[in-house]
Design an enzyme around this catalytic site. Sequence first.
Site, PDB file in Angstrom:
ATOM      1  N   GLU A 102       0.785  -1.305   0.161  1.00 52.24           N
ATOM      2  CA  GLU A 102      -0.092   0.093   0.152  1.00 52.24           C
ATOM      3  C   GLU A 102       0.901   1.275  -0.184  1.00 52.24           C
ATOM      4  O   GLU A 102       0.290   2.336  -0.445  1.00 52.24           O
ATOM      5  CB  GLU A 102      -0.866   0.109   1.114  1.00 52.24           C
ATOM      6  CG  GLU A 102      -2.049  -1.074   1.024  1.00 52.24           C
ATOM      7  CD  GLU A 102      -1.914  -2.455   1.396  1.00 52.24           C
ATOM      8  OE1 GLU A 102      -0.577  -2.773   1.695  1.00 52.24           O
ATOM      9  OE2 GLU A 102      -2.455  -3.267   1.187  1.00 52.24           O
ATOM     10  N   ASP A 161      -9.186  -0.660   5.994  1.00 48.71           N
ATOM     11  CA  ASP A 161      -8.313  -0.917   7.008  1.00 48.71           C
ATOM     12  C   ASP A 161      -6.884  -0.939   6.516  1.00 48.71           C
ATOM     13  O   ASP A 161      -5.923  -0.721   7.355  1.00 48.71           O
ATOM     14  CB  ASP A 161      -8.751  -2.368   7.683  1.00 48.71           C
ATOM     15  CG  ASP A 161     -10.071  -2.386   7.790  1.00 48.71           C
ATOM     16  OD1 ASP A 161     -10.642  -2.435   9.180  1.00 48.71           O
ATOM     17  OD2 ASP A 161     -10.810  -2.414   6.860  1.00 48.71           O
ATOM     18  N   HIS A 217     -11.423  -5.677   8.828  1.00 47.71           N
ATOM     19  CA  HIS A 217     -12.052  -5.646   7.549  1.00 47.71           C
ATOM     20  C   HIS A 217     -13.369  -4.790   7.701  1.00 47.71           C
ATOM     21  O   HIS A 217     -14.101  -4.984   7.255  1.00 47.71           O
ATOM     22  CB  HIS A 217     -12.320  -6.993   7.037  1.00 47.71           C
ATOM     23  CG  HIS A 217     -11.328  -7.622   6.426  1.00 47.71           C
ATOM     24  ND1 HIS A 217     -10.292  -8.349   7.490  1.00 47.71           N
ATOM     25  CD2 HIS A 217     -10.665  -8.230   5.219  1.00 47.71           C
ATOM     26  CE1 HIS A 217      -9.593  -9.082   6.749  1.00 47.71           C
ATOM     27  NE2 HIS A 217      -9.508  -8.916   5.430  1.00 47.71           N
TER      28      HIS A 217
END
Lengths: 321, 345
Positions: free
Chosen positions: A58, A83, A125
């Site tokens: 990410e 998340d 999640h």
Amino acid sequence: MSITYLEAIQAAQDKALEDNESVYIYGQDVGSFGGAFKATKNLAKKYPGRVIDAPISEDAMVGSAIGASAEGMRPVLEMQFADFSTVAINQIGNQAATQFWRTGVPCPITVRLPSGGTEGGGPFHSQSMEAIYAQYPGLIILTPGTVEDAYSMLLEAIEIDDPVIFCEHKYLYYHLKADRLPHKNLPVGKARIARAGKHATVVTYSAMLHEALLAADGLKEEGWDIEIVDLRSIKPIDTDTILASVARTGRLLCVSEAFPWGGVNAEVISRVTSEGFHLLDAPPQRLNAKDTPIPFHPDLWKTHRPTSQAIASSLRNLLRY
Amino acid sequence: MAEAEIKVAKKESSDPASQYRAAFRYMLLARTFEERTASLYRAGKIVGGVFMGKGQEAFSVGLALALDKEREDIYGPLIRDQAGRLAFGEQLIDAARTYLGSVKGPMRARDGNVHRGNIHDGMIPMISHLGSHISVVSGRLIGKRFNNKSNFVGGVCIGDGGTSTGAFHEALNQAAVEKLPLVVAVADNQFAYSTSTERQFACKDLVDRAIGYGFEGYSIDGTNLDVCLETFDKAVNRAREGHGPQLVIGHLLRLCGHGEHDDASYISDERKKQAFGGDCLQIAQQHLLDSGISNKIEISQWTSDIVKQVEDATSAAQREPGPDPFQETWQALSTSHLSEGNATT
Ligand SMILES: Cc1ncc(C[n+]2csc(CCOP(=O)(O)OP(=O)(O)O)c2C)c(N)n1
């Protein structure tokens, strides 16, 4: 014909790719697989080379998008779940968000965060990250709560010259349907009166909009007219629309699915008390998820997040004051 | 300005001797400028910290000289890359302005010193968080590829400590997956602040990581200018020719504190006598003399030119105005109508 919230997100990305050659999509499994939720279904095939699978990185996803934007590109990033964007929080909050202010060069990237709780989602999640990102100067935070907004605001997000955190709610992906996609819609930065009323104002956004609408329907039978303000964008916040509503009703309840400490509810209440104290007939109230990690089991989860029943009960207390 | 002259030397001739002479002068300019900022720092004239590249100028200049702005190459320097910044094309006055808080500097006094950069010019304005600028450089390359450009390379700098970050790992892996023309220059100066490399990583040489990432790797003596120039020339050419990302580890020693606030008492004098502990500037000067590429008279002429340039740049920057808080827009967004500004007080 009907279109879901998720299909609207897919359609907006399709249109953005079609209209603007500078747009590309980057995220885990977004390519031929079409994304974990299918928000990029068929796009890789339709736009070869522009809908690209990313490694589970990410930080590097966002970092590279920042660099590409300086070359004139308009990257749209999909975080598989909101998340996981914490891994990229440095690139988002420190790199993307500071760039324009530091250098005068805008950073037009859009980061899509599939947000919020669903049954069985559990602690990692289910999160709602909007308030965390809103803390960083230099970001725009959008939280669409309708199919129409999911579509038009995503298109707008991609056109905005600043980094946009697009918090789309997973609970609405399949539940929420509209007859058609909008041609025109309220612009980013404007809140909408989702339901007109006179006895109390609920300020909310995203999936909680629908819980609040249900609560208001219930209270209608008890004789109360609840006004509901859908924030749509939480940074910037449309303070004028909120204050105008509170001026009509004199009572304020803020509802958010995020954790309680600080956050959007606290921000709204702070603004209303400092700018509209004289409009209030009762102390403003807020309702958030509980201050624990988000539970896995549906029975726990349903109590952890605000529901229409909890909102109705808070409203009754507020109306009795 | 002599600065511009150095650039001409670089462009007009790529024979090794001329390149060496140009490189040496960038190194000398960087060293002289940084020593000046260090003394201004001690005099309390500098806003923020001063971090010097003393001992790593050869390695720094090696990468930057191999890059070519005319081909739209991208450069991602870090805190010890004054030499590389100058060789890439930074104007000395802009460096001086940033250290001295002039509002005319590239960061307009909003951000300082080593964070300065110029996005349109291909020089990334680093943020503090180590490792995070590598993927930004990669993104520039990805963007160029989308725009159907070719022949560009990205060069990015990091220290041994910075290789331990998640951002470094993510970025190198990503660059290899995307087969980007990226050259990563790791200055292994044996310390990250006070932490020596035994507490930083456990592989024998950081170049061992190249194979794991899918990079071509080089492990070199970062104190030897000749080796630095040659290696970066090769690595940048390999990247440009489509051989994918390149990892160059330069072994050297930080010959100063972490910053000027740090006396580096934890680095023993012994260390300076061991392998890679030498001063690249002295070594290069010796080479210039020994090989006859230059001579004492010329070097002393260069030195006095450079001292004057540094003096001119710092005194000009000192005369320039600082920022005016009342002129500041206090808007972090380019989209002004969406900016909350000071809405909440
Ligand atoms: C992510 C991150 N953590 C901590 C720091 C604080 N910090 C700044 S420089 C530095 C040491 C860096 O060492 P190295 O990467 O070896 O580079 P060198 O200073 O030796 O050139 C540290 C710990 C930082 N800038 N970024």
